[in-house]
Design an enzyme around this catalytic site. Sequence first.
Site, PDB file in Angstrom:
ATOM      1  CB  SER A  40      79.017  24.748  19.960  1.00  0.00           C
ATOM      2  OG  SER A  40      79.939  25.277  20.800  1.00  0.00           O
ATOM      3  CG  HIS A  48      76.913  28.691  18.613  1.00  0.00           C
ATOM      4  ND1 HIS A  48      76.054  29.994  18.836  1.00  0.00           N
ATOM      5  CD2 HIS A  48      77.189  28.548  20.080  1.00  0.00           C
ATOM      6  CE1 HIS A  48      75.819  29.951  20.265  1.00  0.00           C
ATOM      7  NE2 HIS A  48      76.753  29.439  21.039  1.00  0.00           N
ATOM      8  CG  ASP A  75      79.892  28.340  22.786  1.00  0.00           C
ATOM      9  OD1 ASP A  75      78.838  29.111  23.422  1.00  0.00           O
ATOM     10  OD2 ASP A  75      79.796  27.250  22.491  1.00  0.00           O
ATOM     11  CG  MET A 113      83.181  30.042  27.596  1.00  0.00           C
ATOM     12  SD  MET A 113      83.033  28.335  28.168  1.00  0.00           S
ATOM     13  CE  MET A 113      81.712  27.644  26.988  1.00  0.00           C
ATOM     14  CG  HIS A 149      76.899  32.200  23.655  1.00  0.00           C
ATOM     15  ND1 HIS A 149      76.632  31.054  23.934  1.00  0.00           N
ATOM     16  CD2 HIS A 149      76.382  33.023  24.560  1.00  0.00           C
ATOM     17  CE1 HIS A 149      76.114  31.093  25.336  1.00  0.00           C
ATOM     18  NE2 HIS A 149      76.109  32.313  25.495  1.00  0.00           N
ATOM     19  CG  MET A 152      78.877  32.238  27.464  1.00  0.00           C
ATOM     20  SD  MET A 152      78.994  30.568  27.329  1.00  0.00           S
ATOM     21  CE  MET A 152      79.436  30.612  25.775  1.00  0.00           C
ATOM     22  CG  MET A 194      71.965  30.024  28.113  1.00  0.00           C
ATOM     23  SD  MET A 194      73.168  29.702  26.591  1.00  0.00           S
ATOM     24  CE  MET A 194      74.260  28.294  27.279  1.00  0.00           C
ATOM     25  N   GLY A 221      79.093  27.418  30.322  1.00  0.00           N
ATOM     26  CA  GLY A 221      80.499  27.166  30.509  1.00  0.00           C
ATOM     27  C   GLY A 221      81.172  25.697  30.091  1.00  0.00           C
ATOM     28  N   GLY A 233      78.747  19.433  26.367  1.00  0.00           N
ATOM     29  CA  GLY A 233      78.496  18.105  26.667  1.00  0.00           C
ATOM     30  C   GLY A 233      77.797  18.037  28.103  1.00  0.00           C
ATOM     31  CG  ASP A 290      74.212  27.459  23.457  1.00  0.00           C
ATOM     32  OD1 ASP A 290      74.505  26.235  23.110  1.00  0.00           O
ATOM     33  OD2 ASP A 290      74.813  28.438  23.608  1.00  0.00           O
TER      34      ASP A 290
HETATM   35  C1  DX5 Z   1      77.619  26.065  26.822  1.00  0.00           C
HETATM   36  C2  DX5 Z   1      77.987  26.612  25.166  1.00  0.00           C
HETATM   37  C3  DX5 Z   1      77.383  25.851  24.036  1.00  0.00           C
HETATM   38  C4  DX5 Z   1      77.910  24.467  24.226  1.00  0.00           C
HETATM   39  C5  DX5 Z   1      76.841  23.550  23.782  1.00  0.00           C
HETATM   40  O1  DX5 Z   1      78.170  27.118  27.478  1.00  0.00           O
HETATM   41  O2  DX5 Z   1      77.374  27.975  25.022  1.00  0.00           O
HETATM   42  O3  DX5 Z   1      77.393  26.277  23.108  1.00  0.00           O
HETATM   43  O4  DX5 Z   1      78.853  24.439  23.543  1.00  0.00           O
HETATM   44  O5  DX5 Z   1      77.557  22.155  23.609  1.00  0.00           O
HETATM   45  P1  DX5 Z   1      76.630  20.922  23.790  1.00  0.00           P
HETATM   46  O6  DX5 Z   1      75.878  20.949  22.474  1.00  0.00           O
HETATM   47  O7  DX5 Z   1      77.721  19.836  23.863  1.00  0.00           O
HETATM   48  O8  DX5 Z   1      75.651  20.990  24.962  1.00  0.00           O
HETATM   49 ZN    ZN Z   2      76.970  28.814  23.068  1.00  0.00          ZN
END
Ligand code: DX5
Ligand code: ZN
Length: 229
Positions: free
Chosen positions: A12, A37, A39, A41, A70, A72, A141, A146, A149, A176
């Site tokens: 990601s 990937h 993300d 948001m 992805h 969100m 998930m 959001g 880490g 994820d």
């Molecule tokens: C969370 C994202 C993930 C996230 C994964 O909302 O959809 O893709 O970035 O990050 P790590 O691997 O750091 O949990």
């Molecule tokens: Zn994601």
Amino acid sequence: MSFDRRIKIAPSILSADFADFGREIQAIEAQGADWVHIDVMDGHFVPNITFGPPAVAAFRKHVKTVMDVHIMIAPVDPFIDAFAKAGADILTAHIEAGPHIHRSLQAIRAAGMKAGVALNPATPASAVAHLLDIADLVCVMTVNPGFGGQKFIDMSTKVRELRAMIGDRPVHIEIDGGIDPTTAPFMAAAGADVLVAGSAVFRGGSVDSPAPYGENIRAIRAAAQAALA
Ligand code: DX5
Ligand code: ZN
């Protein structure tokens, strides 16, 4: 994009240098990423904002593998065409984003993309029972969406249920959130084939020193594959 259930690592770019996405994408692909990937948001469906379709279109030029987007965001439908134009290979929307996920998945496929449906931790596997013939991917998930880490939430029971529900259908199970060499094996054993990892891929490296990205990708892949052996 042909279908297979081999383990795929999808870094990601949420954990990349936001001022250098092009080179970061090139670096993770050179270091062995199977998919990239992305993300998206919106500060509404999730409490964080990243970037939208114009940025995703700019990433497209650098992605040689699979651009796994992805979203969100809520609503979903008004933005499907923009992500198709941006060049998404897979567009994954959340089942919780509105009342008409079935229509959204149909629209994603009609726009020429593979259709994914993502499930928040509180959403049961049964929620996708009537979607499996119109979806190409189910994203489970393992954190509340959001932020990168966060601490892994064990969803192996849900993944196992989904794997049984999917049967022979060509539907990927993606996980994820919080995936690293210690958490990946449980999810792979339960039936996940696409492992998204942000912080566990990017930690220790940079675009100018990308070797750790490769070591991290190989460590996650090896841990997952060992669980299948
Ligand atoms: C969370 C994202 C993930 C996230 C994964 O909302 O959809 O893709 O970035 O990050 P790590 O691997 O750091 O949990
Ligand atoms: Zn994601």
